[in-house]
Design a protein around this motif. Structure first.
Motif, mmCIF file in Angstrom:
data_model
loop_
_atom_site.group_PDB
_atom_site.id
_atom_site.type_symbol
_atom_site.label_atom_id
_atom_site.label_comp_id
_atom_site.label_asym_id
_atom_site.label_seq_id
_atom_site.Cartn_x
_atom_site.Cartn_y
_atom_site.Cartn_z
ATOM 1 N N GLY A 220 0.795 -1.224 0.000
ATOM 2 C CA GLY A 220 0.000 0.000 0.000
ATOM 3 C C GLY A 220 0.823 1.267 0.000
ATOM 4 N N GLY B 109 -0.062 4.305 -4.498
ATOM 5 C CA GLY B 109 -1.453 4.275 -4.917
ATOM 6 C C GLY B 109 -1.580 4.926 -6.277
ATOM 7 N N ALA C 236 -11.976 -1.350 0.328
ATOM 8 C CA ALA C 236 -10.613 -0.901 0.066
ATOM 9 C C ALA C 236 -9.828 -0.736 1.362
ATOM 10 C CB ALA C 236 -10.646 0.425 -0.696
ATOM 11 N N GLY C 237 -10.503 -0.262 2.414
ATOM 12 C CA GLY C 237 -9.823 -0.065 3.682
ATOM 13 C C GLY C 237 -9.358 -1.353 4.326
ATOM 14 N N ARG C 238 -10.004 -2.484 3.980
ATOM 15 C CA ARG C 238 -9.613 -3.769 4.581
ATOM 16 C C ARG C 238 -8.472 -4.456 3.828
ATOM 17 N NH1 ARG C 238 -15.365 -4.089 5.490
ATOM 18 N NH2 ARG C 238 -15.713 -5.264 3.564
ATOM 19 N N TYR D 96 -5.482 -2.989 2.936
ATOM 20 C CA TYR D 96 -4.149 -2.474 3.233
ATOM 21 C C TYR D 96 -3.814 -2.558 4.718
ATOM 22 C CZ TYR D 96 -4.787 -0.524 -1.431
ATOM 23 O OH TYR D 96 -5.030 -0.369 -2.774
ATOM 24 N N ASN E 201 -2.193 -0.325 6.541
ATOM 25 C CA ASN E 201 -2.280 0.971 7.224
ATOM 26 C C ASN E 201 -3.264 1.867 6.477
ATOM 27 O OD1 ASN E 201 -1.679 3.143 8.976
ATOM 28 N ND2 ASN E 201 -0.119 3.911 7.558
ATOM 29 N N PRO E 202 -4.544 1.517 6.486
ATOM 30 C CA PRO E 202 -5.504 2.246 5.648
ATOM 31 C C PRO E 202 -5.811 3.642 6.172
ATOM 32 C CG PRO E 202 -6.658 0.684 7.044
ATOM 33 C CD PRO E 202 -5.189 0.436 7.258
ATOM 34 N N ARG E 203 -6.229 4.499 5.280
ATOM 35 C CA ARG E 203 -6.725 5.825 5.638
ATOM 36 C C ARG E 203 -8.169 5.661 6.093
ATOM 37 N NH1 ARG E 203 -4.153 10.471 4.467
ATOM 38 N NH2 ARG E 203 -5.284 12.440 4.162
ATOM 39 N N ALA F 163 -6.580 5.102 -0.433
ATOM 40 C CA ALA F 163 -7.155 4.279 0.637
ATOM 41 C C ALA F 163 -6.087 3.600 1.477
ATOM 42 C CB ALA F 163 -8.103 3.232 0.046
ATOM 43 N N GLY F 164 -4.958 3.255 0.850
ATOM 44 C CA GLY F 164 -3.871 2.603 1.585
ATOM 45 C C GLY F 164 -2.934 3.571 2.265
ATOM 46 N N ASN F 165 -3.271 4.878 2.242
ATOM 47 C CA ASN F 165 -2.421 5.909 2.836
ATOM 48 C C ASN F 165 -1.015 5.868 2.238
ATOM 49 O OD1 ASN F 165 -2.591 8.097 4.558
ATOM 50 N ND2 ASN F 165 -1.730 7.001 6.291
#
Length: 293
Positions: free
Chosen positions: A76, A79, A100-102, A104, A106-108, A145-147
């Motif tokens: 991640g 992006g 999408a948050g699940r 990565y 370290n998600p945003r 989304a993956g920061n």
């Protein structure tokens, strides 16, 4: 820790007899916002695909944050917002952001994504019911989304109106302010002029010029001298020193010149009056055309 965010080291990518990327050498440091410009077929999209691990170089090396593109994508740390990126049909905006948050490590936070991409009020709407501008904002949210430490954007403001574009670039500047790296390709050259720290112009799969927007425009060595014609004849303007072209529209004459000072001296020598005189520099579009012609 390496200070390089993105590195192309003699990268070559061929498609049959076509060398889309031809020994590309380019280094982008962490924290830079860089515009990648060039005509269609210059190798921009292929270069982006190499960075994202979607294609592999036939020779040479491409690295992201000191590792392989595949490693950066999986973690991640990079992006991308691609112009032709497809979205799952029938899924709601909120459901897609949560998914999408699940993915990565370290998600945003979803709430932050909604605010960043101005998606409030759209969370229950299906992706196939979004307008072109709304789709672009959703693609942007998914890209961050993956920061990621590195953000790659391909024609990010296509289908956005003027107000949406301004808001988008304000968000990008905020995102980059945290030391993140942004690489973007765009046909809206004013966006590159206003938002890039650095511009890389490529043609034929190679870098032809690399510098700040001011340096790129200066490299075109082309300025304009504009004035209003009066009763004096306009014959001979094309023979003035430095003049490469003469454009006359109504009562306004524009001289394209590589030496504005010499042109002005000669112009005042042959004309009694030069009303409404304006001297301007080449814009970014003129510069890119000159460098890639």
């Amino acid at each position: 820790m390496t200070t390089n965010a993105l590195t192309f080291d003699g990268a070559v990518k061929t498609f049959g007899s076509v060398r889309a990327v031809d020994g590309l050498n380019l280094t982008i440091d962490r924290g830079e916002t860089v515009a990648l410009l060039g005509p269609n077929g210059a190798g921009k999209s292929t270069s982006v695909n190499l960075l994202l691990g979607l294609q592999t170089p036939a020779s040479g090396r491409v690295s992201v944050l000191g590792g392989s593109p595949a490693q950066a994508v999986a973690s991640g740390r990079i992006g991308a917002m691609l112009q032709d990126g497809g979205l799952m049909p029938g899924v709601t905006v909120g459901g897609l952001l949560a998914l999408a948050g699940r993915i990565y490590p370290n998600p945003r936070p979803v709430e932050q994504l909604v605010a960043d991409a101005d998606l409030g009020g759209l969370l229950r709407r299906r992706t196939d019911r979004l307008s072109g501008g709304q789709l672009q904002r959703l693609r942007f949210a998914l890209a961050i989304a993956g920061n990621p430490d590195v953000l790659v954007l391909d024609e990010p403001t296509a289908a956005m109106d003027v107000e949406s574009r301004r808001g988008f670039w304000a968000t990008i500047r905020d995102y980059a302010a945290g030391g993140r790296t942004v690489l973007f390709a765009t046909h809206y050259l004013q966006e590159a002029d206003e938002n890039a720290d650095r511009i890389v112009v490529i043609a034929g799969g190679r870098v032809v010029r690399d510098g700040t927007p001011t340096e790129i425009k200066a490299a075109a060595a082309n300025r304009s001298v504009r004035f209003t014609l009066d009763d004096q004849p306009c014959a001979g303007l094309d023979r003035l020193p430095g003049v490469t072209a003469v454009e006359v529209h109504g009562r306004t004459a524009t001289l394209r010149t590589t030496d504005a000072e010499a042109t002005l001296r000669a112009l005042f020598a042959i004309r009694d009056r030069v009303p409404d005189l304006e001297v301007g520099g080449a814009d970014l579009e003129d510069a890119v055309l000159a460098l890639t012609r």
